[in-house]
Design a protein around this motif. Structure first.
Motif, PDB file in Angstrom:
ATOM      1  N   PHE A  15     -69.262 -25.302  48.482  1.00 29.11           N
ATOM      2  CA  PHE A  15     -69.636 -24.805  47.139  1.00 29.11           C
ATOM      3  C   PHE A  15     -68.847 -23.548  46.766  1.00 29.11           C
ATOM      4  O   PHE A  15     -68.794 -23.159  45.608  1.00 29.11           O
ATOM      5  N   LEU A  16     -68.222 -22.913  47.751  1.00 32.30           N
ATOM      6  CA  LEU A  16     -67.415 -21.735  47.455  1.00 32.30           C
ATOM      7  C   LEU A  16     -65.995 -22.112  47.026  1.00 32.30           C
ATOM      8  O   LEU A  16     -65.182 -21.245  46.733  1.00 32.30           O
TER       9      LEU A  16
ATOM     10  N   MET B 130     -74.502 -19.077  42.752  1.00 33.78           N
ATOM     11  CA  MET B 130     -73.532 -18.264  43.508  1.00 33.78           C
ATOM     12  C   MET B 130     -72.113 -18.481  42.989  1.00 33.78           C
ATOM     13  O   MET B 130     -71.359 -17.530  42.792  1.00 33.78           O
ATOM     14  N   ALA B 131     -71.774 -19.750  42.748  1.00 32.29           N
ATOM     15  CA  ALA B 131     -70.411 -20.050  42.273  1.00 32.29           C
ATOM     16  C   ALA B 131     -70.167 -19.363  40.929  1.00 32.29           C
ATOM     17  O   ALA B 131     -69.106 -18.780  40.694  1.00 32.29           O
TER      18      ALA B 131
ATOM     19  N   ASP C 239     -72.110 -26.089  55.442  1.00 28.73           N
ATOM     20  CA  ASP C 239     -71.207 -26.692  54.463  1.00 28.73           C
ATOM     21  C   ASP C 239     -70.974 -25.694  53.336  1.00 28.73           C
ATOM     22  O   ASP C 239     -71.794 -25.572  52.432  1.00 28.73           O
ATOM     23  N   ASN C 240     -69.838 -24.977  53.414  1.00 24.90           N
ATOM     24  CA  ASN C 240     -69.617 -23.936  52.402  1.00 24.90           C
ATOM     25  C   ASN C 240     -68.653 -24.384  51.307  1.00 24.90           C
ATOM     26  O   ASN C 240     -67.997 -23.564  50.668  1.00 24.90           O
TER      27      ASN C 240
ATOM     28  N   HIS D 143     -76.573 -22.745  44.958  1.00 27.80           N
ATOM     29  CA  HIS D 143     -75.117 -22.826  45.072  1.00 27.80           C
ATOM     30  C   HIS D 143     -74.435 -22.674  43.728  1.00 27.80           C
ATOM     31  O   HIS D 143     -73.429 -21.963  43.614  1.00 27.80           O
ATOM     32  N   SER D 144     -74.967 -23.298  42.687  1.00 26.25           N
ATOM     33  CA  SER D 144     -74.270 -23.136  41.404  1.00 26.25           C
ATOM     34  C   SER D 144     -74.447 -21.717  40.867  1.00 26.25           C
ATOM     35  O   SER D 144     -73.534 -21.160  40.265  1.00 26.25           O
TER      36      SER D 144
ATOM     37  N   LEU E 174     -81.375 -26.089  46.899  1.00 25.47           N
ATOM     38  CA  LEU E 174     -80.058 -25.659  47.371  1.00 25.47           C
ATOM     39  C   LEU E 174     -78.977 -25.748  46.294  1.00 25.47           C
ATOM     40  O   LEU E 174     -78.175 -24.825  46.122  1.00 25.47           O
ATOM     41  N   SER E 175     -78.964 -26.850  45.536  1.00 23.62           N
ATOM     42  CA  SER E 175     -77.884 -27.024  44.552  1.00 23.62           C
ATOM     43  C   SER E 175     -77.948 -25.941  43.477  1.00 23.62           C
ATOM     44  O   SER E 175     -76.917 -25.461  43.002  1.00 23.62           O
TER      45      SER E 175
ATOM     46  N   SER F 230     -75.984 -23.561  53.986  1.00 23.08           N
ATOM     47  CA  SER F 230     -74.778 -23.063  53.308  1.00 23.08           C
ATOM     48  C   SER F 230     -73.675 -22.765  54.309  1.00 23.08           C
ATOM     49  O   SER F 230     -72.492 -22.977  54.032  1.00 23.08           O
TER      50      SER F 230
END
Ligand SMILES: *Cc1c(COP(=O)(O)O)cnc(C)c1O
Length: 465
Positions: free
Chosen positions: A210-211, A459-460, A207-208, A456-457, A452-453, A204
């Motif tokens: 996703f934020l 968190m978003a 490659d951030n 990330h979703s 990971l995906s 993360s």
């Protein structure tokens, strides 16, 4: 004050930038370009100050270009207001000249609260001023997660996501994280192990996107300079209480990542009369081997009764190496490049210098248990396993009996009741009252697959709410 990288080829930063940065772009760690020097008179004038006031004096020169003195005062006061002992870091006498500095009166009962309580307030302050928000992301196998969460619980500009391996942390450890509720606190139980959690955090940071580019990601692991800075204070506090600066004091420090003891080294560099700093390790003895064999060699991790010191390498040691090699960043870069592919030997002159400053001991699990028992039988004092390693090493290294020897007690014994019970005859330590409620409090956490995906979703979505 400017901060420079231990590997010599990253741009210098100011305090605010260093607070928001983990590793330097050249792979190094940030250290102050110059250290303030304290005179005898200045240190004398600090005697009798309350912990918070002393912390303010010591920390100010490191931050003053970014934080006005009055603002720093409020941040420091707030950071140490949740400590449950008026002295914040009380000293307890074990025998004629052995002392214990209790660093476990913060909200999570371990010394990491000293740094992480302050770090939370510093981050929130800086972000408020920038009209920005940050996201803290970390993985934990136990204690750092709860200390980081406690440090951020009142922050308005910080969201924190802590990943822990589902059903692989102890009940108390999980509850210390998941019973802290707040819209900005997000506990994720990953269906995987600790390494999976850590790998996802690392990915993360790499490659951030996703934020969505709106928030930056901050690490609060022990390489963060602000954590080291906060830890300098209690060395001075203990020394002043024991007759410093007119008199030398030695410290024994239960060591994992070399963050805590490095702060003691800095205090000495700034003028505090410290006779010896003792690196106390458990079976994971990479630093003890460095001191005795001059060789930096990885070993696999052993699981011990002192889990917060179970590490295979100590990242902050690089900060000391930088000084031992006369601050030659390129030499450190070279050494570390070599270490990335195999073991390395340090120069004889560097190690000779290290040995004038540090002593070291390795203490195994049996010796840890024997020390918990011994200290209880002789001093009616209950040590946690980490602190027991420190006390054992202190006793073995205490050659100058006229110099007070202070062991840093890094955790409350009630956090490690199994180890205390295993030592045989020592009564079970009681949880402090505020912790007793822990086992009944409501928990909040989300179990997610090791993917990971999905993380990330999650968190978003949480940040969009
Ligand atoms: C983190 C920790 C340590 C080790 O501190 P370092 O700064 O990593 O050397 C020792 N004891 C306890 C209880 C800890 O949580």
């Amino acid at each position: 004050m400017k901060y420079i990288s231990t590997r010599g080829s990253a741009p210098a930063l100011n305090f605010e930038q260093v607070l928001l940065t983990g590793l330097a772009p050249d792979g190094g760690l940030y250290v102050p370009e110059h250290l303030p020097q304290w005179s005898r008179e200045e240190m004398e004038s600090w005697r009798g100050l309350e912990y918070r006031d002393l912390a303010h004096r010591i920390i100010l020169p490191f931050v003053e270009e970014c934080i006005p003195a009055a603002d720093l005062k409020s941040l420091v006061d707030a950071a140490y207001s949740d400590f449950r002992h008026d002295a914040v870091a009380p000293l307890v006498q074990l025998d004629s000249n052995q002392w214990v500095l209790e660093l476990f009166h913060g909200p999570t009962l371990a010394f990491k609260d000293f740094a992480l309580q302050l770090l939370g307030h510093l981050l929130d302050y800086v972000m408020e001023r920038r009209h920005e928000k940050v996201v803290i992301m970390g993985a934990t196998s136990g204690d750092t997660g709860s200390a980081a969460i406690e440090g951020c619980r009142r922050c308005r500009n910080v969201d924190i996501f802590i990943l822990h391996p589902h059903e692989r942390v102890s009940n108390v450890q999980r509850r210390q994280m998941t019973t802290v509720t707040g819209d900005n606190i997000h506990n994720i139980a990953v269906e995987g192990n600790f390494d999976d959690c850590q790998a996802m955090v690392k990915a993360s940071f790499a490659d951030n996107s996703f934020l969505g580019g709106e928030r930056s990601l901050v690490a609060v692991n022990s390489i963060n300079w602000a954590r080291i800075m906060a830890q300098i204070v209690y060395y001075v506090y203990a020394s002043l209480a024991l007759g410093g600066p007119a008199r030398e004091v030695s410290f024994s420090v239960p060591t994992g990542n070399f963050g805590d003891i490095f702060a003691g080294y800095l205090a000495k560099c700034m003028g505090l009369p410290i006779a010896k700093l003792i690196i106390a390790t458990n079976k994971n003895d990479v630093l003890h081997r460095v001191m005795t064999q001059e060789r930096y060699a990885r070993q696999e991790i052993h699981h011990t009764l002192s889990p917060s010191m179970d590490i295979s390498i100590s990242s902050n040691f690089e900060r000391l190496l930088f000084d031992l090699y006369d601050r030659d960043g390129l030499a450190i870069a070279d050494l570390m490049d070599n270490f990335a592919v195999g073991d390395v030997n340090f120069s004889a002159s560097a190690m000779e210098r290290a040995r004038t400053l540090f002593d070291s001991r390795r203490v195994n699990d049996d010796e840890t248990l024997a020390e918990i028992d011994h200290t209880y039988q002789h001093c009616s004092y209950t040590l946690d396993p980490h602190s027991a390693i420190g006390v054992r090493a202190a006793r073995e290294c205490h050659s100058q009996v006229s110099v007070p020897m202070v062991t840093l007690a890094t955790a409350h014994p009630a956090k490690f009741p199994e180890a205390v019970a295993q030592s045989g005859r020592v009564p079970a330590p009681g949880l402090p009252p505020h912790m007793a409620a822990l086992m009944d409090a409501e928990e909040r956490f989300t179990v997610l697959p090791n993917e990971l995906s999905t993380i990330h979703s999650f968190m978003a979505r949480a940040l969009a709410d």
